[in-house]
Structure formats: C-alpha cells, structure tokens
Design an enzyme around this catalytic site. Structure first.
Site, PDB file in Angstrom:
ATOM      1  N   GLU A 179     -49.149  29.480 112.622  1.00 48.88           N
ATOM      2  CA  GLU A 179     -49.730  28.924 111.389  1.00 48.88           C
ATOM      3  C   GLU A 179     -48.697  28.348 110.425  1.00 48.88           C
ATOM      4  O   GLU A 179     -48.787  28.560 109.222  1.00 48.88           O
ATOM      5  CB  GLU A 179     -50.536  30.005 110.660  1.00 48.88           C
ATOM      6  CG  GLU A 179     -51.756  30.439 111.438  1.00 48.88           C
ATOM      7  CD  GLU A 179     -52.537  31.555 110.740  1.00 48.88           C
ATOM      8  OE1 GLU A 179     -53.763  31.444 110.676  1.00 48.88           O
ATOM      9  OE2 GLU A 179     -51.922  32.535 110.294  1.00 48.88           O
TER      10      GLU A 179
HETATM   11  C1  ACM Z   1     -52.409  34.920 113.727  1.00 52.76           C
HETATM   12  O1  ACM Z   1     -53.515  35.473 113.715  1.00 52.76           O
HETATM   13  N1  ACM Z   1     -52.043  34.133 112.731  1.00 52.76           N
HETATM   14  C2  ACM Z   1     -51.477  35.098 114.824  1.00 52.76           C
END
Ligand code: ACM
Length: 528
Positions: A319
């Site tokens: 992310e």
């Molecule tokens: C995640 O759930 N950002 C790995």
C-alpha cells in the site's frame, strides 16, 4: 464418538485398534531422554494440572507410562510425529523436538476436555487404543499480530502463543511499525555508524507513544508502548519453547509516518511530520532520493536481524499509494538487497514482487494481482505465504453487526467456513512453492487480548487445519462437528471465541463485549 474423532487439525492417519483402551493412572510417569526433557516437562505440567497426578519425569519406561522418544530416521519431515496408544502405555515418537511438541498437542486433545480444567475429579483419563501418524502439509503455519495500531504487552503476546500452539500453528508475524506507531527499540549506533546523526532513540520515544484512534473501537484509542530489544528476545525465547518462529516486520516504504515523525532527516524538508492516529492507509512514504532513507533502513534492518532468531525479516512493501512507481522500485530494490545482506531471507507483501527478488525471498500474497507472485515463484524459486484477504484476514467482521472488526474485504463478512473452504494451492501455485498460510490480525478495532481472541477463534482454527492437514483429509461438515466439540476445551481454557451460529457448540464462550459500554474521552460512551 470418542476423542480420536475430535482432533484439530485432523491428522494424516488415525487407525483405531481393537485392543482395550489406555487409562492414565496416578502412578504413571512421563519418560524422556535428556533431549526430549523440555517437551516432556510441558506435557507433564498440562497433565498434572488437569489430573492432579504427580507424573514424574523418568528415564526408563514401565507399563502404564507415556514415553517420548526421538528417532533419528523418522519418516515424514522434521515436524512429523507418531503416537501409539495401547492399554500398556502411550508412545510418542518424532525425529525432532518440534515433532514431539506437535505430538504433545495431539495427545492433549486425545484426553477428555476436562483435562483443561483444574478439577481432577472431573475426568477419567482414558484414550482409546489407536495409532496416529501425522505430518504437516506446509512448514509455515502462522498468525500475524498488528502491535503497531494497538500495542500488546510481552505477556499478552505469550498468552496468544499459548493458545495458538495447541493447533500446531508455528509462526508469529509481528507487525512492528506503521503510520501510527513504532514498537521496536533501535539503539543509537554511535557517531561512526551514524553519519547523518539520525535520532534512533526517538523512534520509540515518540513513535512508541502512538496508536490508532477509531470511534467504533472500545476504547476508541489504541494502546501505546514498545518492545525493548530485550523484550523482543524474550518473546522469541518463549516462542521457541512452543515451536514458534517470530517474524518481525518493519513496513517500508509506505506505512512510515511514525518514523517520519520521529526522525526529521527522513523528510525532504527536514521537518518531522506530526504523529497521526488515523486508520487511513497509503498516505505516507519514504523518499527515494534521500541518502538518509537507505542509511536508516540499513541500520534498522541490521539491528533487527541481529536480535532475530529466525531466518526471516519482513520488510512490508504494501500500500505505498503515494510512492511513485519508479521510486517504489528504486527503494524496494535497495531494501531487499539490504535485507538480504543481513543474512536473513526477506519477506514482503505481494506488491514487493514488482522488484527483482533475491534468492530465498518470500512473498506474502494478500490482495490484488496474483500474477507477479506466481511468476516470481516460478522464475526464481521464491516461496509464497498465502494470506488472501478473503480467506485469511482475521480482523474482518463475522457479521455486519459484529461489535468490532473491519469490513473492507469483498465477499465478507467472513466466518470459520470461508476460512476453511479454500485450498492454498491456487492460481497455478504448487505445494512446493508455498511456504505456508498466515492469518493476519490487524488491530484498528482491537484493544485487548480477549477482543483479539474473539476475532481469532474459531477462524484461526480453520486456518490451522488448512495449513496442516492435506486436502484429502479435510471436510467442512466434519470440521464443523469437531469445532463444536472444541468449544468445551476452549471454554475451560478461558479462551474467548465467536459463537458461530451454524456450529453446535459443546460449551458457550464468554462474550468479551458485555461490559464494553465504555467510555472514551473523545467519543463518550459507545454501546457495542
Ligand atoms: C495489508 O493488508 N495492507 C497487507
């Protein structure tokens, strides 16, 4: 039905024998050679507490004893074990202490659930005559605890280890850093090792004070704190006695606001960011063209590697939404190299499969395009930890009105059955390319060990069987029946679990939210 039908995870082979059953007598002993003594002692203390018997550890085996034996040439890999029960005694064999530990977990479940209580008059300690031969499908069977959003003390982490290991889960991934907080002590390396004079002690002095704040959680604000390096060693030493490997994660190059708040030099303008409590994700990043970025990552990963017993360092990679693609690749390519230079194998969330991975790297697949993961597994032998959100994420709500939990994963909410009814070998991945299975527990809404247990169980039990038992012995209907039987055992242990309505539970759990009309300074009283 007897206890041989209730084993979780289900063993590879269980053969009931015609002969008479074994009954543990007050005069019985646990026999073990030196190398097996620590496991024998664990079995003895479990059995002593439940039965009230003395159960001394002895070296020679007599009729009626429980014997633990290491056998060098044992078939089935390092974690395999075999149990033979006759009216004459119990014999547990394995080629390693880990195998014996696994066998002890099975033996524990072969005794009636009343073993878990402290009322010795409650049971007759009988096991049917049986032969069991068992080995895991996957080497890595893990849970992840997000100690960054909300902190868990060393003692709480140990309690979680105690519960998970009865299901032969053997890996605990600690998500140590994120936007809201930094939870692991990094020592000042001294001026020679610190050309930019980065204030490492601020990571925990400032970053350790942080936590998430979510209005629907009780309390709204997460707990703060951090682990000293000695605490981290202590967790690992305890975990090792229970066959658990700890995998530490420093999330890079996104999820780094706490580091940016603690260390001004990590910011392009040299100004420390403010700490943040938001549960939003994907809004912070390290900077690719700052030399301090690489100096920082090297120092942190070197120190972490030096105190990590296991072979893995997790470097995140997920992310990084505000990191440009080229910057992402430039940084993560360096980070995997720095990680590998510590001598550890690097693990990363599947986004990090966008870079060229070093030999031995492990990809943790959680979400999004599966192709790069499968390709890297095929090309360079990277192994994969399977954590697809829709079949493993333990932070998700069970139902739309669950008092805690998240609900962003498509296909939810999720119960024990979604986390049971899947095969990790998917999308072209073969078993030998899969290191194992992990269920992450993100803690945006979790504040206590009891709340954590409620989200974990029974779904973590589903994952334990997915990771341990071959597809050919798995069956959802039978698993549901065994979960029902497990309820009594968990309730006696004081373990909280979600009372899934489609399971006929043998005992009711405590409901950890009854008293949770609690208060949060900012949001007032919340009914959950
Ligand atoms: C995640 O759930 N950002 C790995």
């Amino acid at each position: 039905m007897n206890t041989t039908d209730n084993l979780i995870p289900r063993p590879s082979h269980v053969a009931l024998l015609d002969g008479p059953a074994f009954t543990l007598a007050p005069t019985a002993r646990i026999t073990a050679a030196d190398a097996t003594a620590p496991v024998a002692e664990q079995l003895a203390s479990l059995l002593r507490r439940g039965t009230g018997f003395e159960l001394p550890i002895a070296e020679d085996t007599r009729p009626g004893d429980i014997a633990l034996e290491l056998m060098e040439a044992f078939d089935g890999g390092p974690e395999a074990y075999a149990i033979s029960v006759t009216d004459d005694g119990v014999r547990l064999t394995a080629s390693t202490a880990a195998g014996l530990f696994n066998g002890v977990q099975t033996l524990r479940q072969l005794f009636p659930a009343s073993l878990e209580g402290t009322d010795p008059s409650a049971g007759t300690w009988t096991i049917p005559a049986v032969e069991i031969a068992d080995a895991p499908r996957f080497a890595y069977r893990g849970l992840m605890l997000d100690v960054a959003r909300s902190f868990f003390t060393v003692e709480e982490v140990k309690e979680q280890i105690d519960v998970m290991t009865q299901f032969k889960l053997n890996a605990l991934h600690l998500h140590l850093t994120d936007d809201q907080a930094w939870r692991i002590e990094i020592n000042d390396p001294g001026s020679a090792g610190n050309p930019s004079g980065l204030p490492y002690a601020q990571l925990t002095a400032i970053g350790g004070q942080g936590a998430v704040e979510v209005p629907t959680a009780v309390p709204a604000r997460g707990r703060h704190g951090f682990y000293t390096q000695q605490d981290f060693r202590d967790i690992q030493a305890y975990a090792a006695t229970k066959n658990v490997l700890v995998i530490p994660e420093i999330d890079l190059p996104g999820h780094v606001n706490a580091a940016l708040a603690a260390i001004p030099q990590l910011n392009p303008d040299g100004q420390a960011k403010p700490m943040s409590t938001t549960a939003e994700v994907g809004w912070s990043t390290l900077t690719a063209d700052l030399p301090a970025t690489y100096e920082f990552v090297r120092e942190v990963l070197n120190q972490l590697a030096a105190i990590t017993v296991g072979p893995y360092l997790h470097i995140g990679g997920d992310e990084a939404h505000v990191t440009g693609h080229d910057d992402y690749v430039a940084m993560v390519q360096q980070f995997v190299r720095i990680g590998a230079e510590t001598g550890k194998a690097v693990v990363g969330w599947n986004e990090f499969a966008a870079v060229e991975l070093p030999e031995g790297a492990v990809i943790q697949y959680w979400h999004g395009d599966f192709e790069p993961t499968v390709r890297q597994a095929g090309n360079n032998g990277s192994q994969v930890i399977m954590s697809p959100a829709a079949t493993t994420y333990l932070d998700q709500k069970y139902t739309s009105d669950s008092p805690i939990g998240l609900s962003w994963v498509e296909g939810g909410p999720f119960t024990w059955s979604e986390y049971y009814n899947w095969d990790p070998a998917q999308g072209g991945l073969q078993d030998h390319q899969i290191l194992g299975v992990e269920g992450p527990l993100w803690t945006e809404t979790v504040r206590t060990n009891q709340q954590a247990q409620w989200l974990l169980y029974p779904r973590a039990v589903s994952l334990a069987e997915v990771a341990w038992s071959g597809q050919e012995v798995r069956n959802a209907g039978d698993f549901r029946r065994r979960l029902g039987a497990l309820g009594e055992r968990l309730a006696m242990q004081g373990v909280v679990f979600q009372e899934a309505p489609d399971v006929e539970w043998s005992a009711k759990p405590e409901y950890p939210f009854a008293a949770a009309t609690a208060s949060s300074e900012k949001y007032g009283t919340i009914e959950v």
